[in-house]
Design a protein around this motif. Structure first.
Motif, mmCIF file in Angstrom:
data_model
loop_
_atom_site.group_PDB
_atom_site.id
_atom_site.type_symbol
_atom_site.label_atom_id
_atom_site.label_comp_id
_atom_site.label_asym_id
_atom_site.label_seq_id
_atom_site.Cartn_x
_atom_site.Cartn_y
_atom_site.Cartn_z
ATOM 1 N N GLU A 619 0.826 -1.207 0.000
ATOM 2 C CA GLU A 619 0.000 0.000 0.000
ATOM 3 C C GLU A 619 0.863 1.261 0.000
ATOM 4 O O GLU A 619 0.593 2.212 -0.734
ATOM 5 C CB GLU A 619 -0.936 0.021 1.217
ATOM 6 N N ILE A 620 1.914 1.237 0.817
ATOM 7 C CA ILE A 620 2.802 2.399 0.881
ATOM 8 C C ILE A 620 3.469 2.614 -0.477
ATOM 9 O O ILE A 620 3.620 3.743 -0.944
ATOM 10 C CB ILE A 620 3.833 2.244 2.015
ATOM 11 N N ALA A 621 3.800 1.488 -1.117
ATOM 12 C CA ALA A 621 4.419 1.588 -2.446
ATOM 13 C C ALA A 621 3.480 2.272 -3.432
ATOM 14 O O ALA A 621 3.909 2.937 -4.370
ATOM 15 C CB ALA A 621 4.804 0.193 -2.946
ATOM 16 N N LYS A 622 2.181 2.144 -3.208
ATOM 17 C CA LYS A 622 1.210 2.816 -4.083
ATOM 18 C C LYS A 622 1.025 4.281 -3.699
ATOM 19 O O LYS A 622 0.175 4.969 -4.257
ATOM 20 C CB LYS A 622 -0.156 2.126 -3.960
ATOM 21 N N LYS A 683 1.020 16.244 6.092
ATOM 22 C CA LYS A 683 1.674 16.741 4.871
ATOM 23 C C LYS A 683 2.222 15.620 4.005
ATOM 24 O O LYS A 683 2.744 15.861 2.914
ATOM 25 C CB LYS A 683 2.830 17.662 5.264
ATOM 26 N N GLY A 684 2.153 14.385 4.496
ATOM 27 C CA GLY A 684 2.638 13.263 3.697
ATOM 28 C C GLY A 684 4.138 13.030 3.826
ATOM 29 O O GLY A 684 4.714 12.257 3.057
ATOM 30 N N GLU A 685 4.783 13.689 4.777
ATOM 31 C CA GLU A 685 6.227 13.472 4.949
ATOM 32 C C GLU A 685 6.512 12.120 5.595
ATOM 33 O O GLU A 685 7.585 11.562 5.423
ATOM 34 C CB GLU A 685 6.822 14.584 5.820
ATOM 35 N N THR A 686 5.570 11.618 6.362
ATOM 36 C CA THR A 686 5.720 10.276 6.923
ATOM 37 C C THR A 686 4.626 9.398 6.338
ATOM 38 O O THR A 686 3.538 9.875 6.020
ATOM 39 C CB THR A 686 5.600 10.288 8.463
ATOM 40 N N GLN A 687 4.937 8.099 6.207
ATOM 41 C CA GLN A 687 3.928 7.201 5.630
ATOM 42 C C GLN A 687 3.191 6.419 6.698
ATOM 43 O O GLN A 687 2.133 5.868 6.452
ATOM 44 C CB GLN A 687 4.579 6.178 4.669
ATOM 45 N N PRO A 702 -7.024 12.370 4.003
ATOM 46 C CA PRO A 702 -7.685 11.564 2.973
ATOM 47 C C PRO A 702 -6.766 10.536 2.316
ATOM 48 O O PRO A 702 -7.234 9.521 1.809
ATOM 49 C CB PRO A 702 -8.148 12.602 1.946
ATOM 50 N N ASN A 703 -5.453 10.783 2.308
ATOM 51 C CA ASN A 703 -4.559 9.853 1.645
ATOM 52 C C ASN A 703 -4.273 8.600 2.476
ATOM 53 O O ASN A 703 -3.703 7.638 1.986
ATOM 54 C CB ASN A 703 -3.241 10.557 1.306
ATOM 55 N N ALA A 704 -4.660 8.614 3.738
ATOM 56 C CA ALA A 704 -4.421 7.440 4.583
ATOM 57 C C ALA A 704 -5.462 6.383 4.243
ATOM 58 O O ALA A 704 -6.658 6.657 4.259
ATOM 59 C CB ALA A 704 -4.507 7.824 6.043
ATOM 60 N N SER A 705 -5.002 5.180 3.919
ATOM 61 C CA SER A 705 -5.969 4.180 3.458
ATOM 62 C C SER A 705 -5.949 2.883 4.261
ATOM 63 O O SER A 705 -6.745 1.999 3.999
ATOM 64 C CB SER A 705 -5.725 3.867 1.981
ATOM 65 N N VAL A 706 -5.024 2.763 5.215
ATOM 66 C CA VAL A 706 -5.041 1.542 6.024
ATOM 67 C C VAL A 706 -5.029 1.899 7.509
ATOM 68 O O VAL A 706 -4.252 2.741 7.950
ATOM 69 C CB VAL A 706 -3.829 0.634 5.729
ATOM 70 N N MET A 707 -5.902 1.247 8.238
ATOM 71 C CA MET A 707 -5.932 1.418 9.683
ATOM 72 C C MET A 707 -5.668 0.053 10.313
ATOM 73 O O MET A 707 -6.447 -0.883 10.126
ATOM 74 C CB MET A 707 -7.306 1.935 10.103
ATOM 75 N N ILE A 708 -4.530 -0.058 10.988
ATOM 76 C CA ILE A 708 -4.256 -1.299 11.714
ATOM 77 C C ILE A 708 -4.566 -1.029 13.182
ATOM 78 O O ILE A 708 -4.049 -0.066 13.745
ATOM 79 C CB ILE A 708 -2.764 -1.669 11.627
ATOM 80 N N ILE A 709 -5.362 -1.872 13.789
ATOM 81 C CA ILE A 709 -5.638 -1.694 15.217
ATOM 82 C C ILE A 709 -5.033 -2.868 15.980
ATOM 83 O O ILE A 709 -5.451 -4.018 15.805
ATOM 84 C CB ILE A 709 -7.138 -1.561 15.488
ATOM 85 N N GLU A 710 -4.021 -2.578 16.751
ATOM 86 C CA GLU A 710 -3.350 -3.609 17.549
ATOM 87 C C GLU A 710 -4.193 -3.925 18.791
ATOM 88 O O GLU A 710 -4.835 -3.033 19.340
ATOM 89 C CB GLU A 710 -1.975 -3.100 18.003
ATOM 90 N N GLY A 730 -10.698 9.283 1.400
ATOM 91 C CA GLY A 730 -10.367 9.687 0.036
ATOM 92 C C GLY A 730 -11.108 8.800 -0.934
ATOM 93 O O GLY A 730 -12.042 8.093 -0.558
ATOM 94 N N SER A 731 -10.674 8.791 -2.187
ATOM 95 C CA SER A 731 -11.408 8.000 -3.171
ATOM 96 C C SER A 731 -10.824 6.589 -3.302
ATOM 97 O O SER A 731 -11.390 5.751 -3.994
ATOM 98 C CB SER A 731 -11.368 8.720 -4.519
ATOM 99 N N ASP A 732 -9.671 6.317 -2.656
ATOM 100 C CA ASP A 732 -9.063 4.989 -2.785
ATOM 101 C C ASP A 732 -9.781 3.965 -1.917
ATOM 102 O O ASP A 732 -10.398 4.303 -0.924
ATOM 103 C CB ASP A 732 -7.600 5.036 -2.329
ATOM 104 N N GLN A 733 -9.631 2.696 -2.309
ATOM 105 C CA GLN A 733 -10.132 1.619 -1.453
ATOM 106 C C GLN A 733 -9.332 1.632 -0.146
ATOM 107 O O GLN A 733 -8.111 1.694 -0.150
ATOM 108 C CB GLN A 733 -9.962 0.263 -2.157
#
Ligand code: ADP
Ligand code: MG
Length: 843
Positions: A619-622, A683-687, A702-710, A730-733
């Protein structure tokens, strides 16, 4: 005996016992004890057949015979097992202790009555250590009926306050007071719902004659409990609507229209439009708005808030929006400033970390009205923060705020709201400084007028002073350049009693002018002649009463409370909303903005961690960003903190710099550091954002697309739902991955399954309510609304709805509960309000 008497008046209760009952169970007086209800009953009225037994039957009574007894070896020692039969089947009776003695005492093939708690294991039933009695003996005794079992505490049982003792106390009490228990409902309601009388209900809830009698008693008491709560809430709502004057925003002007036409970044959803319409209706009605806006995370509440604020500004008022955290306040500030760019509207932010100099500047700009919108945290509630004319206050994420804070915002309406006394002083002072010599003269005049009051004035004063009208009057009071005979400052009503000389033409003209000036100051002037007062004082008082009733409250100093819009992202099931926010109107945004994809939610065990990390890398690669959230239930708990730090380390190893950049945010950080880290992620400086639940509320990336809950099993449902709401903006899955260990409680399994199965906040809230009970949902504890003694807002929702409807129609017919047939209700109600059994001001 009076029910207000302390329980020491009850036979058998010493001062010591009374103290204990008070500290342990909050039972002070007889009434408290009478309303201390059993939580279950030992039912010895019913006999079961073995084939009727159900796995969930708790205590049962059965007649049968023992056919066989044996000793069964187990890991430690042995147990005694008897096979027990009736005509319908067989089961086991089991003993672990006193086996030898019991074995000798039991008679084979002789009819017994057994009673005890039923166990169900592998499809067969057993009763461990049953109470047993030969049928021949049982028949000789007069059997006690259903026995109440009362809640208790360790301290109570250790001090010898057994259930039996409690039962005795309540029995004594009932004997002493039974005849003085008054009916609390009207005959009409009793008939409508086929209720039993109050005293009968109380007797039967403690000592029921049968299951049927118990059910009737419980229904009556539940209805009554819910009815009086609803009566309070509905009444409050009516008062707000009819008596509390609100600012009228009837002008949909320049700012609103300009924004709507030129700056609105998207088309509003239908739900947003509908809610906006509801708000516009409220703020145009002349009554104060008190509205709750429910809308799931991401449903677009902010824009509704903004448009409402523009309405206020278009009508010459200021607006405020309050958020529970600094981060959220900041986000609102940025969002609002951004949206209003290029418009001539000033926006500022006030939080705990704003420096003194800036703070002063904000105070000044607020007071002179040059600041239009103030965003902030609860720093807004400080006394120093005074608006020139706050027209609307918006509270975001309500459940984070206490009820008290909501009340506090109320008081920030208009110019600094003053007490009646201060108000009188302000008027006087203004006059004093304008024309000091005249003022002095007036004071003298006032004194002498008081001494020489006429007979009519005295008669009326006696009536007004007796406070039968529930409003305070002053006499010979200086208002502007006049001395008025009587004035009620809270309603701005002036009463003049005129002697003969007022009938001359000159004087009439002077009076008219005076009335005109007083009217301009917002006072209503009512005149009576001496003859009217002396001749028919009742009629005069009655007329004054009618006047008072027709006048709105809260006009002193022109200060109305601001309109209030409470926004919450935690959907509240309808019945709960009715009980907690029954005094508010409710709007719902039940539609997400178009183009949103549902967040794909899965549950994975810790052992799948590696594949989860692989997925993250993809996902980060995308170009996406991800959240990894750790539970920090108590931010101070060292354990939780360690989990977070360990997690952070292992993630840093798995996602090495410089390829990956990681932000970390938790409650122990200084606000400035927290902000810095947040901003890097925004600002997108960290992923990757490693965080505790501080990000739960409101953050928008909006650019955050994965939520991991430990350790997702440790979070509550509403928290999980809130956290998931951070992605899918955002508009991404987007994805939500719930990581847990293998060991899961049944509740935890239900929570996880619910999250995987549905994204509907209302459904989630219903499950949450069922799992946790109403007391744990949102800020309900503070509201005290749910300190129910017998009813249950979840299980008794039908009763709740009828209780509410009954309260509504009652108040429509008889708003002041002044009809004779409603006297019992009125009495109970006023007693409850006095002992504050009904919580105070909610809004
Ligand atoms: P919440 O109800 O959680 O406070 P926000 O007001 O933060 O939701 O809105 C979430 C996102 O949806 C924001 O980015 C906002 O700009 C966007 N949004 C709101 N309403 C609409 C709409 N009608 N059409 C498209 N996007 C919208
Ligand atoms: Mg929001």
């Amino acid at each position: 005996m009076n029910l207000d008497y302390p329980i020491t008046y009850i036979k058998g209760i010493s001062v010591q016992r009374a103290t204990l009952l008070y500290t342990e169970l909050d039972i002070k007086n007889c009434n408290d004890l009478l309303n201390f209800f059993p939580f279950r009953y030992i039912d010895k009225t019913q006999f079961y057949q073995i084939k009727e037994l159900q796995p969930n039957s708790s205590e049962v009574q059965i007649v049968g015979k023992i056919t066989h007894i044996k000793s069964v070896a187990q890991k430690k020692g042995s147990r005694l097992v008897a096979t027990f039969q009736d005509a319908s089947g067989s089961m086991e009776l089991v003993w672990f202790k006193g086996q030898k003695w019991i074995k000798d005492a039991l008679k084979i093939n002789t009819p017994y009555v057994v009673y005890g708690k039923l166990n169900h294991y592998n499809g067969s039933f057993s009763i461990p250590h049953p109470e047993m009695e030969l049928v021949s003996e049982y028949k000789k005794k007069l059997q006690s009926k259903m026995q109440p079992v009362y809640p208790s505490t360790e301290k109570l049982s250790n001090s010898g306050v057994s259930n039996k003792l409690m039962r005795g106390y309540i029995q004594n009490l009932l004997q002493q007071v039974y005849d003085s228990i008054e009916e609390s409902l009207s005959q009409e309601i009793i008939d409508d719902f086929k209720l039993i009388r109050k005293r009968e209900a109380l007797l039967n809830v403690h000592f029921p004659k049968s299951q049927e009698a118990l059910a009737k008693a419980q229904f009556r008491l539940k209805f009554e409990e819910l009815f009086f709560i609803q009566l309070q809430l509905v009444r409050k709502k009516l008062i707000n609507k009819t008596k509390i004057k609100g600012f009228v925003f009837d002008n949909v002007g320049e700012h609103f229209n300009h924004f709507y036409k030129n700056q609105l970044p998207f088309e509003l959803t239908n739900a947003q439009k509908r809610v906006l319409k509801e708000i516009r209706k409220d703020v145009g009605s002349g009554a104060q708005m008190n509205r709750l806006l429910q809308g799931d995370v991401g449903s677009g509440k902010t824009i509704v808030a903004l448009l409402s604020m523009l309405l206020a500004i278009d009508n010459g008022y200021q607006a405020a929006i309050m958020a529970p955290t600094e981060i959220l306040a900041n986000q609102h500030y940025v969002a609002v400033s951004e949206l209003l760019k290029g418009m001539n509207i000033s926006v500022d932010i006030l939080t705990g970390s704003v420096k003194t100099k800036k703070r002063r500047e904000i105070h000044t700009n607020l007071e002179d009205g040059s600041l239009h919108i103030l965003v902030g945290t609860h720093a807004l509630l400080e006394d120093k923060v005074q608006f020139k004319n706050l027209g609307i206050a918006i509270i975001d994420e309500q459940h984070r705020f206490g009820v008290k804070q909501r009340a506090k915002l109320w008081q920030k309406g208009g110019p600094p709201q003053s007490s009646q006394r201060e108000e009188a002083q302000i008027i006087r002072k203004k006059y004093m400084t304008a024309r000091p010599s005249v003022y002095k003269l007036m004071k003298e005049l006032q004194k002498s007028k008081k001494q020489q009051s006429t007979e009519a004035e005295q008669i009326l004063w006696e009536q007004l002073r007796a406070k039968k009208l529930e409003h305070k009057f002053r006499r010979q009071h200086v208002i502007d350049e006049f001395i008025v005979d009587f004035v009620c400052l809270s309603k701005k009503l002036i009463i003049e009693v005129d002697g003969k000389y007022h009938f001359s033409n000159d004087q009439k003209e002077a009076d008219e002018l005076r009335t005109k000036i007083l009217n301009e100051l917002g006072f209503k002037v009512t005149r009576f002649t001496n003859e009217e007062v002396i001749g028919n004082i009742e009629k005069v008082v009655n007329k004054i009463f009618q006047e008072l009733k027709s006048l709105p409250l809260g006009e002193v100093g022109g200060a109305s409370p601001p309109h209030i819009l409470v926004m919450t992202a935690t959907p509240i099931p309808r019945t709960l909303a009715m009980s907690v926010y029954g005094d508010l109107d409710i709007s719902v945004i039940d539609e997400l903005p178009p183009g949103r994809k549902e967040v794909k939610t899965v549950h994975r065990f810790d052992s799948n961690r590696l594949s989860v990390f692989k997925f993250l890398k993809d996902e980060i690669a995308k170009g996406r960003q991800v959240y990894i959230v750790y539970p920090l239930i108590q931010e101070s708990e060292a354990m939780d903190y360690k989990d977070l730090m360990d997690g952070y380390e292992s993630i840093s190893r798995e996602f090495p710099s410089p390829k990956y950049q990681i932000s970390i945010v938790h409650g122990k950080m200084k606000p400035a550091d927290k902000d810095f880290e947040m901003q890097r992620f925004v600002k997108g400086e960290t992923q990757i954002m490693v965080a505790t639940t501080v990000i739960e509320v409101g953050v928008n990336v909006p650019n955050a697309s994965v939520m991991i809950i430990e350790s997702a099993e440790r979070f509550g449902l509403s928290q999980l739902h809130q956290l998931r709401g951070r992605v899918g903006r955002g508009s991404d899955q987007s994805y939500c991955i719930l990581l847990t260990s293998f060991k899961l409680s049944d509740d935890a399994k239900t929570r996880l399954k619910t999250m995987v199965d549905t994204a509907d906040g209302f459904k989630i809230a219903e499950v949450d309510l069922k799992l946790r009970g109403p007391g744990n949902i949102m800020g309900t504890q503070q509201s005290g609304v749910l300190n129910l003694k017998i009813a249950d807002v979840v299980k008794d929702s039908k009763v709740l709805v009828s209780a509410r409807n009954t309260a509504i129609s009652l108040l429509q017919e008889d708003p002041n509960l002044s009809k004779k047939e409603n006297l019992p209700i009125r009495n109970t109600f006023s007693k409850m309000s006095k002992s504050s059994k009904i919580w105070g001001n909610i809004s």
